[in-house]
Design an enzyme around this catalytic site. Structure first.
Site, PDB file in Angstrom:
ATOM      1  CB  CYS A 112      -0.950  -0.009   1.186  1.00  0.00           C
ATOM      2  SG  CYS A 112      -1.977  -1.497   1.271  1.00  0.00           S
ATOM      3  CG  HIS A 249      -3.373   3.061   1.990  1.00  0.00           C
ATOM      4  ND1 HIS A 249      -3.870   2.591   0.792  1.00  0.00           N
ATOM      5  CD2 HIS A 249      -3.456   2.021   2.879  1.00  0.00           C
ATOM      6  CE1 HIS A 249      -4.236   1.326   0.941  1.00  0.00           C
ATOM      7  NE2 HIS A 249      -4.004   0.967   2.189  1.00  0.00           N
ATOM      8  CG  ASN A 279      -6.715  -1.319   1.300  1.00  0.00           C
ATOM      9  OD1 ASN A 279      -5.995  -1.007   0.358  1.00  0.00           O
ATOM     10  ND2 ASN A 279      -6.220  -1.639   2.485  1.00  0.00           N
TER      11      ASN A 279
END
EC number: 2.3.1.180
Length: 324
Positions: A112, A249, A279
């Site tokens: 990520c 993020h 996500n």
């Protein structure tokens, strides 16, 4: 002296949308359970499209918006943990798909944090004076690596891609950065290569999917990531209130709330879109940036200071402050 700037943005998400109510039909969960804990309401899922397909759409859109040819590109970097294959790389497939024959291309694996790490790397390439233009793309098909029987992880992730065109400029746009890795905590978030077997070694079924220690990752984000953001601001010529937007993020809305409080920053300065995409790992920040441009929040005219911060598997975390 040469510098680098972000001159264009783009994103793409697969058409198929899976809502929380859809997931409740195949596992023990509910819209209320998911949204109250994460902020996520839906996610886009790739059916036939691969990671390189998503990235290629972004690359072509960047070329179209910028009115440049693929032949003008010097490099392509794709950040991903869900490549089509180990070789050729996803970036090499994108290079072939768009006909960027002069560009070198490679993947970067930092989960990520991948887009931030890749953007930092690309900035150094251009600032060296050796290269003029490059694409930095985050692209993921996480639906292919989650265990759809595990509500603790399956409800979190989605597919998508986003990217930027980075170009040479005479003015400094990248103002400060901090990037970190702590491999000693790497087992908190793992994803193994599925389908790899050997007559000399067996792979357990539970080793084939993405796994996560949710509490450990939550604590890591609100402690280490928040501190890294503070440290990056201190290393820059800016005060926290001079930063126009914090593009973080998109893992969990509660994480964003906690970080906002630690920074004493209004949530209005921390946009979120995990409710639409879930996500998307390395794709989350460039998708968010591209949407902010579409919505008019980010102007792309060099007038704003934007902080980008990614965090995730590795463990890795990184923050950049850029003029956009």
């Amino acid at each position: 002296m040469k510098f680098a700037k972000i001159s264009q943005v783009a994103h793409y998400a697969p058409e198929q949308v899976v809502t929380n109510d859809d997931l409740a039909q195949i596992m023990d969960t509910s819209d209320e359970w998911i949204s109250s804990r994460t902020g996520i309401k839906k996610r886009h899922i790739s059916h036939h499209e691969s990671t390189s397909d998503l990235a290629t759409r972004v690359a072509l859109d960047l070329l179209k918006k910028s009115e440049i040819s693929a032949q003008d590109l010097d490099f392509i970097i794709v950040a991903t943990i869900t490549p089509d294959s180990l070789m050729p790389s996803t970036a090499a497939r994108v290079q072939a798909n768009i006909g960027a024959k002069k560009a070198f291309a490679y993947d970067l694996v930092a989960a990520c944090s991948g887009f931030v790490f890749a953007l930092s790397t690309a900035e150094k390439l251009i600032s060296s004076g050796a290269y003029q233009k490059g694409l930095v793309i985050g692209s993921e098909t996480l639906s292919k690596v989650v265990d759809w029987s595990d509500r603790g992880t399956a409800v979190l992730f989605g597919d998508g891609a986003g990217g930027v065109l980075l170009e040479s400029t005479s003015d400094q746009h990248f103002l400060a950065e901090i990037q970190k890795t702590d491999g000693s905590r790497g087992e908190s978030l793992t994803s193994c290569l599925m389908g790899l077997q050997s007559p000399f070694a067996q792979t357990e079924d539970d080793e084939k999917y993405l796994t996560m220690d949710g509490r450990a990752i939550f604590d890591f984000a609100i402690r280490d990531v928040a501190q890294s953001i503070k440290d990056t601001i201190e290393a820059s010529p800016l005060e926290v209130d001079e930063i126009d937007y914090f593009l973080l993020h998109q893992a969990n809305d509660r994480i964003l709330n906690k970080i906002a409080k630690k920074l004493s920053v209004s949530r209005d300065k921390i946009p979120a879109n995990m409710m639409e995409y879930g996500n998307t790992s390395a794709a989350s920040i460039p998708i968010l940036l591209s949407e902010c441009v579409e919505q008019g929040l980010v102007k792309l005219d060099g007038s704003q200071k934007i902080l980008l911060s990614g965090f995730g598997g590795g463990l890795t975390w990184g923050t950049l402050i850029v003029t956009i």
